[in-house]
Design a protein around this motif. Structure first.
Motif, mmCIF file in Angstrom:
data_model
loop_
_atom_site.group_PDB
_atom_site.id
_atom_site.type_symbol
_atom_site.label_atom_id
_atom_site.label_comp_id
_atom_site.label_asym_id
_atom_site.label_seq_id
_atom_site.Cartn_x
_atom_site.Cartn_y
_atom_site.Cartn_z
ATOM 1 N N GLN A 71 87.879 72.421 -32.175
ATOM 2 C CA GLN A 71 87.503 73.670 -31.198
ATOM 3 C C GLN A 71 87.578 74.699 -31.981
ATOM 4 O O GLN A 71 88.622 74.302 -33.267
ATOM 5 C CB GLN A 71 87.909 73.549 -30.311
ATOM 6 N N GLY A 72 86.848 75.614 -32.646
ATOM 7 C CA GLY A 72 86.589 76.947 -33.299
ATOM 8 C C GLY A 72 85.680 76.960 -34.381
ATOM 9 O O GLY A 72 85.203 78.207 -34.124
ATOM 10 N N PHE A 73 85.324 75.874 -34.342
ATOM 11 C CA PHE A 73 83.502 76.488 -35.506
ATOM 12 C C PHE A 73 82.616 75.313 -36.209
ATOM 13 O O PHE A 73 83.835 74.369 -36.228
ATOM 14 C CB PHE A 73 84.320 77.214 -36.820
ATOM 15 N N ILE A 74 81.852 75.517 -36.027
ATOM 16 C CA ILE A 74 80.825 74.293 -36.251
ATOM 17 C C ILE A 74 81.780 73.907 -37.971
ATOM 18 O O ILE A 74 81.237 74.161 -39.108
ATOM 19 C CB ILE A 74 79.462 74.986 -36.751
ATOM 20 N N GLN A 75 81.678 72.215 -37.854
ATOM 21 C CA GLN A 75 82.159 72.400 -39.434
ATOM 22 C C GLN A 75 80.987 71.073 -40.089
ATOM 23 O O GLN A 75 80.016 71.044 -39.443
ATOM 24 C CB GLN A 75 83.448 70.610 -38.981
ATOM 25 N N PRO A 76 81.287 71.089 -41.378
ATOM 26 C CA PRO A 76 80.097 69.919 -41.924
ATOM 27 C C PRO A 76 80.370 68.628 -40.990
ATOM 28 O O PRO A 76 80.822 68.366 -41.122
ATOM 29 C CB PRO A 76 80.684 70.434 -43.253
ATOM 30 N N ASN A 77 78.350 68.664 -40.893
ATOM 31 C CA ASN A 77 78.643 66.841 -40.325
ATOM 32 C C ASN A 77 79.120 65.841 -41.639
ATOM 33 O O ASN A 77 77.982 65.531 -42.318
ATOM 34 C CB ASN A 77 77.166 67.430 -40.003
ATOM 35 N N VAL A 78 80.243 65.691 -42.463
ATOM 36 C CA VAL A 78 80.046 64.633 -43.206
ATOM 37 C C VAL A 78 80.062 63.972 -43.209
ATOM 38 O O VAL A 78 79.816 62.723 -43.320
ATOM 39 C CB VAL A 78 82.241 64.934 -44.037
ATOM 40 N N PHE A 79 80.938 63.039 -41.720
ATOM 41 C CA PHE A 79 80.593 61.637 -41.351
ATOM 42 C C PHE A 79 79.358 61.372 -41.729
ATOM 43 O O PHE A 79 79.012 59.974 -41.464
ATOM 44 C CB PHE A 79 81.382 60.726 -40.089
ATOM 45 N N ALA A 80 77.980 62.596 -40.590
ATOM 46 C CA ALA A 80 77.329 62.135 -40.712
ATOM 47 C C ALA A 80 76.747 61.124 -42.441
ATOM 48 O O ALA A 80 75.683 60.193 -42.232
ATOM 49 C CB ALA A 80 75.948 62.625 -40.510
ATOM 50 N N GLU A 119 84.717 54.055 -51.434
ATOM 51 C CA GLU A 119 84.068 55.555 -52.314
ATOM 52 C C GLU A 119 85.244 55.987 -51.021
ATOM 53 O O GLU A 119 85.054 56.774 -50.075
ATOM 54 C CB GLU A 119 82.969 55.466 -51.373
ATOM 55 N N ILE A 120 85.189 57.703 -52.304
ATOM 56 C CA ILE A 120 85.448 59.117 -51.800
ATOM 57 C C ILE A 120 84.889 59.693 -51.504
ATOM 58 O O ILE A 120 84.387 59.978 -52.722
ATOM 59 C CB ILE A 120 86.863 58.459 -52.215
ATOM 60 N N TYR A 121 84.819 60.963 -50.618
ATOM 61 C CA TYR A 121 84.265 61.751 -50.126
ATOM 62 C C TYR A 121 84.789 62.737 -50.068
ATOM 63 O O TYR A 121 86.143 62.523 -49.932
ATOM 64 C CB TYR A 121 82.945 61.735 -49.265
ATOM 65 N N ASP A 122 84.572 63.703 -50.700
ATOM 66 C CA ASP A 122 84.849 65.440 -50.034
ATOM 67 C C ASP A 122 85.051 65.813 -49.024
ATOM 68 O O ASP A 122 84.437 65.224 -48.583
ATOM 69 C CB ASP A 122 84.773 66.498 -51.729
ATOM 70 N N MET A 123 85.140 66.851 -48.745
ATOM 71 C CA MET A 123 85.035 67.938 -47.425
ATOM 72 C C MET A 123 84.153 68.435 -47.335
ATOM 73 O O MET A 123 83.717 68.237 -46.063
ATOM 74 C CB MET A 123 87.017 68.262 -46.917
ATOM 75 N N LEU A 124 82.814 67.840 -48.046
ATOM 76 C CA LEU A 124 81.882 68.570 -48.119
ATOM 77 C C LEU A 124 81.020 67.159 -47.701
ATOM 78 O O LEU A 124 79.640 68.049 -47.779
ATOM 79 C CB LEU A 124 81.573 69.500 -48.742
#
Length: 170
Positions: A71-80, A119-124
């Motif tokens: 809750q608060g602002f729109i997050q990047p849809n990383v998990f998609a 696999e490792i992903y950054d927060m984007l």
């Protein structure tokens, strides 16, 4: 006047992404008045246009089952980008230490019969590390050149997977 601005902003964002070849796009925007989401279809392409209140940080995170809501602002849809519906999300593995300094260890609580894909992903949602390891109950993944930050770790083995957040500390 504000409504005209919102409509113009939505139209501009959708049109700026109209050249993309993807069939489903997620367009994100931040405005200072209110928030909403709309599904828009233009030239046989589906777009989701979202806007949020100009919140500068997350004010709450809630988890319900596999669903995580911030809750608060729109997050990047990383998990998609990471998600694969065909592979079960029930791989039984212990990941330690977390936070880590130079490496993480994967200790499997089930017999590993296939290769272990890490696999490792950054927060984007950008893939920054990918490696396969031979079948083993204990796998050591060297990550000493990573910057201090949060990452998303995806492990696949035995046609199962797990996705966890990990943290590199100083």
């Amino acid at each position: 006047m504000r409504m005209i601005f919102k409509l113009f902003l939505c139209f501009f964002l959708v049109q700026s992404y109209a050249q993309n070849t993807s069939s489903n796009l997620l367009v994100r925007s931040t405005v200072g008045v209110s928030g909403s989401s709309r599904n828009v279809k233009i030239q046989n392409r589906n777009y989701i246009v979202q806007q949020s209140i100009g919140q500068s940080s997350v004010i709450g995170t809630f988890a319900i089952g596999d669903l995580s809501v911030r809750q608060g602002f729109i997050q990047p849809n990383v998990f998609a980008k990471i998600k694969d519906e065909k592979i079960l999300m029930n791989l039984d593995v212990v990941i330690y230490p977390n936070p880590f300094l130079k490496s993480i260890s994967l200790l499997f609580n089930e017999e590993v019969k296939d290769k272990v894909a890490v696999e490792i992903y950054d927060m984007l949602g950008r893939l920054i590390f990918s490696n396969s390891y031979p079948p083993s109950q204990d796998v050591n993944v060297i990550l000493d050149d990573f910057a201090v930050a949060n990452y998303i770790l995806k492990i696949q083995a035995n046609n199962k997977r797990i996705v966890k957040k990990i943290l590199k500390k100083q």
